[in-house]
Design a protein around this motif. Structure first.
Motif, PDB file in Angstrom:
ATOM      1  N   ALA A   2       0.855  -1.195   0.000  1.00 44.48           N
ATOM      2  CA  ALA A   2       0.000   0.000   0.000  1.00 44.48           C
ATOM      3  C   ALA A   2       0.886   1.239   0.000  1.00 44.48           C
ATOM      4  O   ALA A   2       1.881   1.300   0.725  1.00 44.48           O
ATOM      5  CB  ALA A   2      -0.906   0.009   1.225  1.00 44.48           C
ATOM      6  N   LEU A   3       0.523   2.189  -0.841  1.00 43.56           N
ATOM      7  CA  LEU A   3       1.262   3.451  -0.893  1.00 43.56           C
ATOM      8  C   LEU A   3       0.436   4.495  -0.148  1.00 43.56           C
ATOM      9  O   LEU A   3      -0.708   4.762  -0.510  1.00 43.56           O
ATOM     10  CB  LEU A   3       1.452   3.886  -2.354  1.00 43.56           C
ATOM     11  CG  LEU A   3       2.280   5.160  -2.576  1.00 43.56           C
ATOM     12  CD1 LEU A   3       3.723   4.933  -2.154  1.00 43.56           C
ATOM     13  CD2 LEU A   3       2.216   5.563  -4.039  1.00 43.56           C
ATOM     14  N   PRO A 198       2.869  16.180   1.153  1.00 42.01           N
ATOM     15  CA  PRO A 198       2.293  15.278   0.144  1.00 42.01           C
ATOM     16  C   PRO A 198       0.979  15.812  -0.412  1.00 42.01           C
ATOM     17  O   PRO A 198       0.196  16.447   0.313  1.00 42.01           O
ATOM     18  CB  PRO A 198       2.086  13.967   0.908  1.00 42.01           C
ATOM     19  CG  PRO A 198       2.012  14.367   2.344  1.00 42.01           C
ATOM     20  CD  PRO A 198       2.854  15.594   2.506  1.00 42.01           C
ATOM     21  N   GLU A 199       0.742  15.570  -1.690  1.00 43.88           N
ATOM     22  CA  GLU A 199      -0.449  16.099  -2.370  1.00 43.88           C
ATOM     23  C   GLU A 199      -1.764  15.655  -1.707  1.00 43.88           C
ATOM     24  O   GLU A 199      -2.695  16.462  -1.594  1.00 43.88           O
ATOM     25  CB  GLU A 199      -0.435  15.691  -3.843  1.00 43.88           C
ATOM     26  CG  GLU A 199      -1.429  16.443  -4.714  1.00 43.88           C
ATOM     27  CD  GLU A 199      -1.251  17.955  -4.690  1.00 43.88           C
ATOM     28  OE1 GLU A 199      -2.265  18.670  -4.832  1.00 43.88           O
ATOM     29  OE2 GLU A 199      -0.113  18.428  -4.515  1.00 43.88           O
ATOM     30  N   PRO A 200      -1.884  14.364  -1.248  1.00 46.15           N
ATOM     31  CA  PRO A 200      -3.144  13.966  -0.596  1.00 46.15           C
ATOM     32  C   PRO A 200      -3.471  14.812   0.637  1.00 46.15           C
ATOM     33  O   PRO A 200      -4.644  15.038   0.948  1.00 46.15           O
ATOM     34  CB  PRO A 200      -2.898  12.506  -0.205  1.00 46.15           C
ATOM     35  CG  PRO A 200      -1.884  12.035  -1.184  1.00 46.15           C
ATOM     36  CD  PRO A 200      -0.980  13.207  -1.417  1.00 46.15           C
TER      37      PRO A 200
END
Length: 288
Positions: A2-3, A198-200
């Motif tokens: 999982a990333l 991070p973008e999320p």
């Protein structure tokens, strides 16, 4: 496998001894005049105008029906529509063409819909609106005298009211200045600190801001979808609009958390309970 996005590490810049320009706390005559003008506007009354044509700033009642190539289109008709001339509520150029016309006079307004207009079937097209002004009203401001002061406050004279107004403005400006000073210090710290966000994390913050904005829109009687339609924006446009604010909020939170960790700042249970009680009192709810 999982990333996942993880909370970023923060490399703090020097956070002690930061210097910023102190925010202005002084209340001047312009501040008082502006506050009085605002009170005037709030207590203005609309009076019917007769014997003259429409002028900029007038409140009018308007009948209109739009057509393209002689064919009426959906949403292009209104009766007794309230409009403030110069408010920019209608398509650019529309309100300017109403100026100079009299009550009961029939006239045409010629406009071209913007290329990015939200209703795609109208975008870029020339239209004619058959209009009739039904009523003209203008705003009448009350005199700034002792009578006005006694009507809107607990004071008998304008001099007393101004003195109290100055005191209120001074308190508000001092609070605002303290907040501006704190924000300026944090901004300086963000500039000298590094973090890889991070973008999320940004996307989640943006979604939260957009959701809050949507709730504010609904409190004014309009859904977020309707707002997007009216403004011609897409959800992606709105997200991009909120992205800088989201980034700023994340960076602010991260650097302050790191400072708190470095300085070993701890929050007691009593402080948490006191804050919960304050929120409960504000919302007139039980602490539980």
């Amino acid at each position: 496998e999982a990333l996942v996005a993880v909370k970023p590490a923060v490399t703090l810049g020097e956070y002690k001894g930061i210097e910023v320009k102190k925010a202005d706390e002084v209340v001047n005559d312009d501040d008082i005049a502006s506050a009085l003008k605002s009170e005037q506007e709030k207590n203005a009354r609309l009076i019917t105008v007769e014997g003259r044509a429409v002028e900029s700033g007038d409140n009018i009642s308007l009948d209109f029906e739009g057509s393209i190539d002689g064919v009426p289109f959906d949403g292009g008709k209104g009766e007794d529509y309230p409009l403030v001339i110069g408010s920019g509520a209608f398509i650019p150029g529309f309100e300017d063409q109403i100026i100079g016309h009299n009550v009961g006079e029939a006239f045409d307004v010629n406009i071209t819909f913007p290329e990015n207009y939200q209703m795609k079937d109208l975008a870029g097209k020339a239209a004619v609106f058959a209009c009739t002004v039904k009523e003209i009203k203008k705003k009448e401001l009350p005199e700034l005298d002792d009578d006005f002061a006694s009507e809107i406050s607990e004071f008998d004279t304008m001099a007393e009211y101004k003195e109290d107004l100055k005191k209120q403005l001074s308190e508000a400006k001092a609070k605002r200045a303290a907040t501006e000073n704190e924000n300026a210090v944090v901004d300086k710290l963000i500039e000298t600190s590094t973090m890889d966000i991070p973008e999320p994390m940004v996307e989640a913050q943006v979604e939260g801001l957009v959701a809050d904005y949507g709730r504010r829109m609904e409190s004014q009687g309009i859904t977020l979808d309707q707002y997007l339609q009216i403004t011609g924006m897409t959800k992606a446009d709105l997200n991009n609009q909120f992205k800088p604010q989201a980034l700023k909020q994340i960076k602010t939170r991260l650097v302050l958390e790191e400072v708190a960790k470095r300085e070993n700042i701890q929050i007691s249970e009593d402080e948490i309970n006191a804050e919960i009680k304050k929120v409960a009192d504000n919302y007139k709810m039980d602490v539980e």
